[in-house]
Design an enzyme around this catalytic site. Structure first.
Site, PDB file in Angstrom:
ATOM      1  CD1 TRP A  28      37.063  21.258  -1.441  1.00  0.00           C
ATOM      2  CD2 TRP A  28      36.314  20.532  -3.534  1.00  0.00           C
ATOM      3  NE1 TRP A  28      37.844  19.559  -2.712  1.00  0.00           N
ATOM      4  CE2 TRP A  28      37.385  19.360  -3.241  1.00  0.00           C
ATOM      5  CE3 TRP A  28      35.745  20.118  -5.014  1.00  0.00           C
ATOM      6  CZ2 TRP A  28      37.354  18.590  -3.893  1.00  0.00           C
ATOM      7  CZ3 TRP A  28      35.525  19.106  -6.197  1.00  0.00           C
ATOM      8  CH2 TRP A  28      37.034  17.991  -5.105  1.00  0.00           C
ATOM      9  CD  GLU A 114      31.786  28.782   6.019  1.00  0.00           C
ATOM     10  OE1 GLU A 114      31.202  28.280   5.239  1.00  0.00           O
ATOM     11  OE2 GLU A 114      32.521  29.226   6.642  1.00  0.00           O
ATOM     12  CD  GLU A 179      35.108  22.707  10.684  1.00  0.00           C
ATOM     13  OE1 GLU A 179      36.182  23.015   9.586  1.00  0.00           O
ATOM     14  OE2 GLU A 179      34.398  23.097  10.353  1.00  0.00           O
ATOM     15  CB  SER A 224      43.389  28.509   9.636  1.00  0.00           C
ATOM     16  OG  SER A 224      42.268  29.245   9.539  1.00  0.00           O
ATOM     17  N   GLY A 245      38.750  24.035   4.663  1.00  0.00           N
ATOM     18  CA  GLY A 245      38.677  24.432   3.938  1.00  0.00           C
ATOM     19  C   GLY A 245      39.380  24.909   3.079  1.00  0.00           C
ATOM     20  N   GLY A 246      39.644  26.386   2.885  1.00  0.00           N
ATOM     21  CA  GLY A 246      40.295  26.848   1.841  1.00  0.00           C
ATOM     22  C   GLY A 246      41.731  26.373   1.566  1.00  0.00           C
TER      23      GLY A 246
HETATM   24  C1  PEP Z   1      35.906  24.742   7.016  1.00  0.00           C
HETATM   25  O1  PEP Z   1      35.256  25.947   7.062  1.00  0.00           O
HETATM   26  O2  PEP Z   1      35.502  23.597   7.194  1.00  0.00           O
HETATM   27  C2  PEP Z   1      37.517  25.282   7.317  1.00  0.00           C
HETATM   28  C3  PEP Z   1      37.792  24.097   8.420  1.00  0.00           C
HETATM   29  O3  PEP Z   1      38.274  25.470   6.753  1.00  0.00           O
HETATM   30  P1  PEP Z   1      39.108  26.437   6.581  1.00  0.00           P
HETATM   31  O4  PEP Z   1      40.087  25.899   6.814  1.00  0.00           O
HETATM   32  O5  PEP Z   1      39.035  27.640   5.051  1.00  0.00           O
HETATM   33  O6  PEP Z   1      39.685  26.926   7.365  1.00  0.00           O
END
Ligand code: PEP
Length: 264
Positions: A28, A114, A179, A224, A245-246
């Site tokens: 989150w 990040e 990732e 994503s 993530g999102g």
């Molecule tokens: C994440 O940052 O762990 C991630 C997978 O983000 P998103 O799904 O938004 O790409």
């Protein structure tokens, strides 16, 4: 549906992993105050019945207690997004892994790109955090991934495998999340062939690094993932689940991704 809540876990949480059910984990990030976080957790928990995968959510620190109150005793595992290497001490602003366990967490993400990019975290530091997490009884989710420039230059597999070797501690029994940085939050994903090649390379790196135990480490794909692409990505060999993530901020999308998980 596997029970993932810490109090429900057998002494070795990896007995869950051996069942080979996929794990769908929601990161989150720095979103949601306590009320909306608890509401999202409630919606996720309500939709968990009947799924044939494990679920975990990783709220921000300040929402852990509110979310723990919702998830307590249920099938969705609670996790945090970072921990410190030390058990206690003069580390203003940091949180020890043992504190996360005390707060009801069963898992913690370490080395997210990040954190590596915005906080200068190194693989050596991530390795220490993963070891601290294990010592506190938490499932460590160790993140690795290449930049777009590194991929374009043809160095992605070599650099990611080096991250694995340097970030994963000896005796590791956690999870690795691949990732690609260029896929996070961009709506872009690698091809299924590229994911298969990278997960194969990570598996080989784990076997070199950990010996036969490397065969049992779950490798998640993250970047994503959404309800439209989840089935394809989760069907790739050696993809043990997804770090989302999102889309994890929307219960319906997160549960739709979970519904696409492969049967164990
Ligand atoms: C994440 O940052 O762990 C991630 C997978 O983000 P998103 O799904 O938004 O790409």
């Amino acid at each position: 549906m596997v029970l993932f809540f810490k109090k429900e876990l057998p002494s070795n949480p990896l007995s869950l992993r051996r069942k080979m059910q996929q794990l769908i984990a929601g990161n989150w990030k720095m979103n949601l105050l306590r009320g909306p976080a608890a509401a999202l957790a409630r919606d996720v928990a309500a939709g968990a019945a009947g799924l044939h995968c494990g679920l975990a959510v990783f709220p921000t620190f300040t929402a852990l207690a509110a979310v723990q109150a919702v998830l307590r005793g249920g099938p969705v595992m609670l996790g945090a997004q970072d921990c410190h290497v030390a058990v206690s001490g003069a580390f203003t602003g940091d949180v020890a892994a043992v504190m996360l366990a005390d707060a009801g967490c069963g898992a913690v993400i370490v080395g997210h790109s990040e954190r590596r990019q915005c906080h200068g975290e190194t693989s050596a530091g991530v390795q220490g955090k993963a070891a601290a997490a294990a010592a506190a009884g938490l499932l460590a989710v160790v993140c690795v991934g290449e930049t777009e420039a590194e991929r374009d230059a043809g160095h992605a597999e070599r650099l990611v495998c080096r991250q694995v070797a340097e970030s994963v501690p000896a005796g590791f029994s956690g999870v690795v999340a691949y990732e690609p940085i260029w896929a996070i939050g961009t709506g872009r994903t690698p091809t299924q062939q590229d994911v298969a090649a990278m997960h194969g390379a990570i598996r080989a790196a784990l076997l070199r690094h950990l010996g036969p135990d490397g065969a049992g480490v779950r490798i998640l794909y993250g970047g994503s993932v959404n309800p439209e692409n989840a089935a394809g990505l989760l069907a790739v060999p050696d993809v043990g689940g997804a770090l989302v993530g999102g889309a994890s901020l929307d219960a319906q999308k997160f549960l739709a991704i979970a519904a696409a998980a492969q049967r164990g």
